[in-house]
Design a protein around this motif. Structure first.
Motif, PDB file in Angstrom:
ATOM      1  N   LEU A 252       0.818  -1.218   0.000  1.00  9.04           N
ATOM      2  CA  LEU A 252       0.000   0.000   0.000  1.00  9.04           C
ATOM      3  C   LEU A 252       0.849   1.265   0.000  1.00  9.04           C
TER       4      LEU A 252
ATOM      5  N   ILE B 256      -2.665   5.447   4.436  1.00  9.86           N
ATOM      6  CA  ILE B 256      -3.348   4.270   4.975  1.00  9.86           C
ATOM      7  C   ILE B 256      -2.310   3.241   5.429  1.00  9.86           C
TER       8      ILE B 256
ATOM      9  N   GLN C 186      -1.335   3.928   8.893  1.00  6.16           N
ATOM     10  CA  GLN C 186      -2.390   3.579   9.859  1.00  6.16           C
ATOM     11  C   GLN C 186      -2.428   2.078  10.085  1.00  6.16           C
ATOM     12  N   ILE C 187      -2.085   1.289   9.068  1.00  9.27           N
ATOM     13  CA  ILE C 187      -2.043  -0.163   9.282  1.00  9.27           C
ATOM     14  C   ILE C 187      -0.945  -0.496  10.277  1.00  9.27           C
TER      15      ILE C 187
ATOM     16  N   ILE D 272      -7.324  -8.553  14.604  1.00 11.16           N
ATOM     17  CA  ILE D 272      -6.547  -9.052  13.466  1.00 11.16           C
ATOM     18  C   ILE D 272      -7.330  -8.830  12.176  1.00 11.16           C
TER      19      ILE D 272
ATOM     20  N   LEU E 284      -9.276  -6.508  11.696  1.00 16.51           N
ATOM     21  CA  LEU E 284      -9.316  -5.062  11.431  1.00 16.51           C
ATOM     22  C   LEU E 284      -8.200  -4.674  10.467  1.00 16.51           C
ATOM     23  N   ILE E 285      -7.021  -5.302  10.667  1.00 19.02           N
ATOM     24  CA  ILE E 285      -5.891  -4.966   9.798  1.00 19.02           C
ATOM     25  C   ILE E 285      -6.259  -5.271   8.357  1.00 19.02           C
ATOM     26  N   PHE E 286      -6.875  -6.440   8.140  1.00 18.52           N
ATOM     27  CA  PHE E 286      -7.195  -6.805   6.759  1.00 18.52           C
ATOM     28  C   PHE E 286      -8.325  -5.947   6.223  1.00 18.52           C
TER      29      PHE E 286
ATOM     30  N   ILE F 232      -8.780  -2.755   6.942  1.00 19.71           N
ATOM     31  CA  ILE F 232      -8.176  -1.483   6.544  1.00 19.71           C
ATOM     32  C   ILE F 232      -7.376  -1.659   5.261  1.00 19.71           C
ATOM     33  N   ALA F 233      -6.667  -2.798   5.158  1.00 16.64           N
ATOM     34  CA  ALA F 233      -5.896  -3.033   3.928  1.00 16.64           C
ATOM     35  C   ALA F 233      -6.838  -3.111   2.734  1.00 16.64           C
TER      36      ALA F 233
ATOM     37  N   ILE G 276      -9.782  -1.715   2.402  1.00 18.76           N
ATOM     38  CA  ILE G 276     -10.260  -0.361   2.072  1.00 18.76           C
ATOM     39  C   ILE G 276      -9.185   0.394   1.322  1.00 18.76           C
ATOM     40  N   GLY G 277      -7.935   0.280   1.790  1.00 15.78           N
ATOM     41  CA  GLY G 277      -6.850   1.008   1.137  1.00 15.78           C
ATOM     42  C   GLY G 277      -6.693   0.597  -0.313  1.00 15.78           C
ATOM     43  N   ILE G 278      -6.710  -0.720  -0.549  1.00 16.63           N
ATOM     44  CA  ILE G 278      -6.524  -1.199  -1.924  1.00 16.63           C
ATOM     45  C   ILE G 278      -7.705  -0.768  -2.776  1.00 16.63           C
TER      46      ILE G 278
ATOM     47  N   GLY H 180     -12.183   7.417   1.771  1.00 15.14           N
ATOM     48  CA  GLY H 180     -11.512   6.218   2.287  1.00 15.14           C
ATOM     49  C   GLY H 180     -10.643   6.549   3.464  1.00 15.14           C
ATOM     50  N   LEU H 181      -9.962   7.679   3.374  1.00 15.30           N
ATOM     51  CA  LEU H 181      -9.068   8.062   4.472  1.00 15.30           C
ATOM     52  C   LEU H 181      -9.862   8.302   5.753  1.00 15.30           C
TER      53      LEU H 181
ATOM     54  N   VAL I  29     -11.028   4.988   7.301  1.00 14.09           N
ATOM     55  CA  VAL I  29      -9.932   4.261   7.953  1.00 14.09           C
ATOM     56  C   VAL I  29      -9.514   4.988   9.221  1.00 14.09           C
ATOM     57  N   LEU I  30      -9.509   6.342   9.151  1.00 10.58           N
ATOM     58  CA  LEU I  30      -9.086   7.108  10.322  1.00 10.58           C
ATOM     59  C   LEU I  30     -10.032   6.859  11.489  1.00 10.58           C
TER      60      LEU I  30
ATOM     61  N   VAL J  11      -9.216   3.564  13.013  1.00  8.16           N
ATOM     62  CA  VAL J  11      -7.930   3.564  13.723  1.00  8.16           C
ATOM     63  C   VAL J  11      -8.060   4.341  15.025  1.00  8.16           C
TER      64      VAL J  11
END
Lengths: 128, 64
Positions: A20, A27, A30-31, B3, B5-7, B9-10, B12-14, B39-40, B43-44, B47
């Motif tokens: 990413l 982002i 943040q990860i 755990i 949550l990490i995926f 967020i990933a 969403i980022g992708i 998206g930001l 995710v914010l 987080v």
């Protein structure tokens, strides 16, 4: 067993961050923050056990509890400051990271003052 | 606990970055910018929720 889970999770998160970073660096950072928090929550159970043991030992040895509380507070401040400073350093903001560390040091010294004063009084009382 | 949550967020980022590329290619730069910001923000929010729970745990454990 836990360490395998933690290392696996961190490796996967690192790979995701690399993917990413080129597209959405905000982002990606943040990860890494969330990964740090998840690892902390995986370890928190053992940490509370250690802290309870520490408290129980000090109460049995009838040491003044306020010293242990100050010690725990200092450990908490050190952990949070280090967490924030490393995240800022990851993001490339080394100056902000050093400001966080400076603030943490100042707060810790301020917290340690009562311990130092009681130590000095003890030494003065012992001196002939 | 977090755990997945990490995926999330990933993912969403992708998704946001792919959507961004598609919108830029089709000539709608401002909409691409809007999706990136949306998206930001999402995710914010996730987080920040995690950070608040971390701080509460720290406060409880180290009796701040």
């Amino acid at each position: 067993m836990d360490i395998l889970q933690i290392v696996g999770l961190c490796l996967v998160a690192t790979v995701i961050i690399i993917v990413l970073k080129s597209y959405r660096p905000e982002i990606a950072i943040q990860i890494s923050i969330v990964t740090g928090i998840v690892v902390f929550f995986l370890v928190v159970a053992k940490l509370t056990a250690v802290i309870d043991l520490l408290k129980e030992l000090t109460s049995r040895a009838n040491i003044d509890m306020s010293y242990v509380n100050i010690l725990l507070k200092i450990i908490g401040i050190a952990y949070i400051a280090e967490f924030g400073a490393e995240v800022c350093r990851d993001a490339g903001e080394t100056s902000i990271a050093s400001k966080i560390e400076l603030a943490a040091k100042v707060i810790i010294v301020v917290l340690a003052v009562p311990i130092m004063t009681s130590l000095l009084e003890l030494i003065i009382r012992i001196m002939p | 606990m977090g755990i997945d949550l990490i995926f999330k967020i990933a993912a969403i980022g992708i998704l946001v970055s792919v959507l961004n590329q598609v919108l830029i290619r089709s000539g709608r730069e401002e909409q691409a910018m809007m999706t990136t910001l949306a998206g930001l923000v999402v995710v914010l929010l996730m987080v920040v929720k995690e950070i608040v729970s971390l701080f509460n745990t720290i406060k409880a454990m180290f009796n701040f």
